[in-house]
Design a protein around this motif. Sequence first.
Motif, PDB file in Angstrom:
ATOM      1  N   UNK A  71      58.805  60.358 -18.423  1.00  9.79           N
ATOM      2  CA  UNK A  71      60.137  60.100 -17.874  1.00  9.79           C
ATOM      3  C   UNK A  71      60.417  58.603 -17.948  1.00  9.79           C
ATOM      4  N   UNK A  72      61.652  58.274 -18.317  1.00  2.99           N
ATOM      5  CA  UNK A  72      62.043  56.860 -18.361  1.00  2.99           C
ATOM      6  C   UNK A  72      63.083  56.579 -17.277  1.00  2.99           C
ATOM      7  N   UNK A  73      62.842  55.540 -16.521  1.00  2.46           N
ATOM      8  CA  UNK A  73      63.818  55.202 -15.480  1.00  2.46           C
ATOM      9  C   UNK A  73      65.162  54.805 -16.068  1.00  2.46           C
ATOM     10  N   UNK A  74      65.167  54.285 -17.268  1.00  2.36           N
ATOM     11  CA  UNK A  74      66.447  53.867 -17.871  1.00  2.36           C
ATOM     12  C   UNK A  74      67.363  55.067 -18.124  1.00  2.36           C
ATOM     13  N   UNK A  75      66.787  56.283 -18.112  1.00  4.03           N
ATOM     14  CA  UNK A  75      67.613  57.484 -18.297  1.00  4.03           C
ATOM     15  C   UNK A  75      68.169  58.000 -16.972  1.00  4.03           C
ATOM     16  N   UNK A  76      67.824  57.334 -15.866  1.00  6.17           N
ATOM     17  CA  UNK A  76      68.076  57.958 -14.575  1.00  6.17           C
ATOM     18  C   UNK A  76      68.946  57.116 -13.643  1.00  6.17           C
ATOM     19  N   UNK A  77      69.669  56.162 -14.213  1.00  7.75           N
ATOM     20  CA  UNK A  77      70.466  55.277 -13.362  1.00  7.75           C
ATOM     21  C   UNK A  77      71.462  56.059 -12.494  1.00  7.75           C
ATOM     22  N   UNK A  78      72.008  57.165 -13.023  1.00  9.90           N
ATOM     23  CA  UNK A  78      72.990  57.930 -12.246  1.00  9.90           C
ATOM     24  C   UNK A  78      72.380  58.478 -10.965  1.00  9.90           C
ATOM     25  N   UNK A  79      71.125  58.922 -11.074  1.00  6.93           N
ATOM     26  CA  UNK A  79      70.453  59.448  -9.871  1.00  6.93           C
ATOM     27  C   UNK A  79      70.264  58.363  -8.827  1.00  6.93           C
ATOM     28  N   UNK A  80      69.860  57.179  -9.284  1.00  9.91           N
ATOM     29  CA  UNK A  80      69.630  56.094  -8.323  1.00  9.91           C
ATOM     30  C   UNK A  80      70.949  55.724  -7.633  1.00  9.91           C
ATOM     31  N   UNK A  81      72.007  55.702  -8.443  1.00 13.23           N
ATOM     32  CA  UNK A  81      73.308  55.317  -7.858  1.00 13.23           C
ATOM     33  C   UNK A  81      73.771  56.374  -6.857  1.00 13.23           C
ATOM     34  N   UNK A  82      73.503  57.638  -7.148  1.00 11.80           N
ATOM     35  CA  UNK A  82      73.899  58.701  -6.217  1.00 11.80           C
ATOM     36  C   UNK A  82      73.153  58.555  -4.891  1.00 11.80           C
ATOM     37  N   UNK A  83      71.888  58.163  -4.963  1.00 12.57           N
ATOM     38  CA  UNK A  83      71.115  58.001  -3.723  1.00 12.57           C
ATOM     39  C   UNK A  83      71.625  56.791  -2.935  1.00 12.57           C
ATOM     40  N   UNK A  84      71.996  55.733  -3.652  1.00 10.60           N
ATOM     41  CA  UNK A  84      72.555  54.575  -2.950  1.00 10.60           C
ATOM     42  C   UNK A  84      73.840  54.994  -2.225  1.00 10.60           C
TER      43      UNK A  84
END
Length: 328
Positions: A71-84
């Motif tokens: 898994x690459x974190x660069x593919x998951x920015x949307x998830x991080x933003x949703x949690x913020x």
Amino acid sequence: MAGRFAPSPTGELHLGNLRTALVAWLAARAGGLDFLVRMEDLDRVTSTVEHERRQLADLAALGLDWDGDVVRQSDRFDRYRAVIERLRGADRVYECFCTRREIREEIDAAPRAPHLHLPDGAYPGTCRRLSDAERAARRDAGRAPALRLRTDGEVITITDLIAGEFTGAVDDVVLARADGVPAYNLAVVVDDVAQGVRQVVRGDDLLSSTPRQVLLQRLLDAEVPEYLHVPLVLGPDGDRLAKRHGAVTLRELRATGWSPGEIVGTLARSLGLAAPGESPTAEQLVDRFDTSVLPRRPATLAELADVDGIGKKAAIDPGSTTLWPKSG
Ligand code: GLU
């Protein structure tokens, strides 16, 4: 249920990283857990696909396999933003306009009484007190805000399988940088929760950040994983191992005549999992993995190079501090 190794693909793995990876793999395999590899490539400037490729090849060369896709974190920015956004909804997020330098100056001007462990560079909370007008003025002046967690004086104790009990006060940790990139502490928690990680094994330089991560887990109603922070490998100057300490990567060591199997043996001996002269494979170490024998102190490059009993001797060159090519 899984354990994981989560390197940042910003350079080659060195002996210290490989040693931590071996512990992470053994802990997962011995515990019957899946073993995941996650590339923490949030920083798009320093992360490269080439480093990622080489890191994965190094793990494979040591016999450390992983489950599922990397898994690459660069593919998951949307998830991080949703949690913020979720944290913002709980009034746990505020904008911070401070530069690093301003934070440093503020910390220096008001030294705190040394009481609880605060993480390095703990944020003094400057922007949490800004009025709406002050915030607007900073934005009008062209400053982009980072987003920080609004903490509430939480003090968190974790139990680490190596370090034992560790208590830390949590500061207002960054959730997203001013350029919008999600921050490490947030991403690591979001991913560990999403990936079902129940066991976090990593270098003990991250022990002081763990209370921050546990607070985030609580705020997200997640379970706290098991923690095992592996003491680092230090160079001869006492600093954590780095490129300047000489031949410290798998590629460099192979060029001096080490085989991957011998490197696994060396790492295993430094972890108290193999006797002098013995070179078990990673697979053979699974059955004998035992957290209670793992060293509680940092290892030195000299200890790692102190290999004998197999008719091949490695030594430290005191001048360049490089592991010498082995002689027969
Ligand atoms: N990506 C971090 C590092 O390479 C490790 C993060 C973690 O294991 O939680 O230092």
